[in-house]
Design a protein around this motif. Structure first.
Motif, short mmCIF file in Angstrom:
data_model
loop_
_atom_site.label_atom_id
_atom_site.label_comp_id
_atom_site.label_asym_id
_atom_site.label_seq_id
_atom_site.Cartn_x
_atom_site.Cartn_y
_atom_site.Cartn_z
N UNK A 31 0.85 -1.20 0.00
CA UNK A 31 0.00 0.00 0.00
C UNK A 31 0.88 1.25 0.00
N UNK A 32 2.03 1.17 0.70
CA UNK A 32 2.96 2.30 0.78
C UNK A 32 3.54 2.70 -0.56
N UNK A 33 3.44 1.81 -1.57
CA UNK A 33 3.92 2.17 -2.92
C UNK A 33 3.03 3.23 -3.56
N UNK A 34 1.78 3.31 -3.10
CA UNK A 34 0.83 4.26 -3.68
C UNK A 34 0.49 5.37 -2.67
N UNK A 35 0.20 4.98 -1.42
CA UNK A 35 -0.20 5.94 -0.40
C UNK A 35 1.04 6.43 0.35
N UNK A 36 1.27 7.72 0.31
CA UNK A 36 2.42 8.31 1.01
C UNK A 36 1.98 8.75 2.40
N UNK A 37 2.71 8.28 3.44
CA UNK A 37 2.36 8.66 4.81
C UNK A 37 1.01 8.08 5.22
N UNK A 38 0.30 8.82 6.06
CA UNK A 38 -1.04 8.43 6.55
C UNK A 38 -1.06 7.01 7.11
N UNK A 39 0.04 6.63 7.80
CA UNK A 39 0.14 5.25 8.29
C UNK A 39 -0.97 4.91 9.28
N UNK A 40 -1.38 5.88 10.11
CA UNK A 40 -2.45 5.59 11.09
C UNK A 40 -3.77 5.32 10.38
N UNK A 41 -3.97 5.93 9.21
CA UNK A 41 -5.21 5.69 8.45
C UNK A 41 -5.17 4.30 7.82
N UNK A 42 -4.03 3.96 7.20
CA UNK A 42 -3.87 2.64 6.58
C UNK A 42 -4.05 1.54 7.63
N UNK A 43 -3.39 1.70 8.78
CA UNK A 43 -3.50 0.70 9.85
C UNK A 43 -4.93 0.61 10.38
#
Length: 330
Positions: free
Chosen positions: A21-33
């Motif tokens: 997912x990090x290949x497309x979404x930059x940062x926002x780790x708390x949202x991804x998690x």
């Protein structure tokens, strides 16, 4: 399977998904998690943030990485319940005979993006929330099951509130988490601009199958919950309920209605997934403390005094969580 093998497999899968997912979404780790936690805990997530922060891209990317069916519903004032769940249509056969057939709506997907849910009428919102809760759609006398895993990610825009229908508190409670999507940092914004300038379209791989997702959901139930950790989750919820002996002083002063029992259930279920992400098969107080704001912020209703004094769910919850944590350490 041995617990250690289960743990390694689960954390390995989750790390792969987050990395992809990090290949497309930059940062926002708390949202991804947060979205991953809701998917594995079997709940739904409400995202609130201004347009253009990658909410739609996140769910579409998750669908590609997990090879799950994805659909998007744009909520508007004229959207009808049948536009979401589906409707009966008349079909003609070769002999001219007619028969009714159910045409499934976009809710029949594994990942459903309900974009700007507060723009649709309460009747339409209720149709979506009913399908979310029951995991079924009834048409006539037939009940249609929604395929697992099933996650609804609803978004609401905090600006342009004219002509919107805010979700009632009782319906907000149906969402496992409410996550606030903030602006990216300067470093992340630099990376976003660079990617768009070079038009880098990262090739995504399907790293986890649907069957593996269901196994991960099962592994989350094996995470142990010690009695003192469960007590901490219960203390936290009861501290938000004004008028009770366990209520925090801020709850009595600023909260009209506290969290329902669903809040305590959600703290434990989501905490288990977070523990698995962190490489543990036991739930800790820190796990509960970390996810508590996302679990509880939409489950407390503030009174007039809170608004007059400039209080928000965030400011009140941070003090309640700190207070209950300190009491738990004694």
């Amino acid at each position: 399977m041995h617990p250690d093998s289960t743990l390694q497999l689960a954390t390995g899968h989750l790390d792969l998904v987050r990395s992809e997912i990090g290949k497309v979404i930059v940062g926002q780790q708390h949202v991804v998690d947060g979205v991953l936690i809701c998917l594995l805990a079997g709940g739904h997530v409400l995202l609130e943030g201004v347009p253009g922060l990658g909410k739609t891209t996140l769910l579409r990317t998750l669908g590609r990485v997990l090879h799950l069916k994805y659909s998007r519903i744009q909520f508007t004032p004229d959207l009808m319940p049948a536009d979401i769940v589906g409707s009966m249509i008349i079909e003609s056969d070769d002999r001219g005979g007619k028969a009714l057939r159910f045409q499934p709506g976009p809710i029949f997907a594994n990942l459903v993006l309900a974009d700007e849910i507060n723009r649709a009428t309460p009747k339409t919102q209720s149709a979506l929330l009913e399908a979310m809760q029951e995991r079924t759609v009834t048409s006539g006398t037939t009940t249609h099951e929604l395929e697992a895993p099933f996650l609804v990610m609803a978004t609401q825009n905090p600006i342009e509130m004219e002509g919107t229908y805010p979700l009632p508190e009782a319906q907000l409670d149906r969402f496992l988490m409410k996550i606030l999507v903030d602006y990216p940092s300067r470093k992340d914004l630099n990376r976003i601009v660079e990617r768009s300038a070079h038009k880098d379209e990262a090739p995504l791989q399907q790293v986890v199958s649907r069957e593996a997702i269901l196994q991960l959901k099962s592994a989350c139930r094996d995470v142990l919950v010690a009695e003192h950790v469960q007590d901490f989750a219960i203390d936290l919820v009861m501290a938000t309920q004004p008028g009770r002996p366990e209520a925090h002083e801020l709850a009595n002063k600023y909260i009209r209605y506290g969290s329902s029992p669903r809040g305590a259930q959600a703290l434990v279920e989501c905490g288990r997934v977070l523990a698995l992400m962190r490489g543990r098969l036991n739930l800790s107080v820190d796990d509960i403390r970390e996810i508590a704001p996302a679990i509880l912020r939409h489950r407390i209703i503030l009174n007039f005094d809170a608004h007059a004094d400039g209080q928000t769910p965030e400011t009140i919850l941070s003090r309640i969580i700190t207070s209950v944590s300190s009491a738990a350490l004694k």
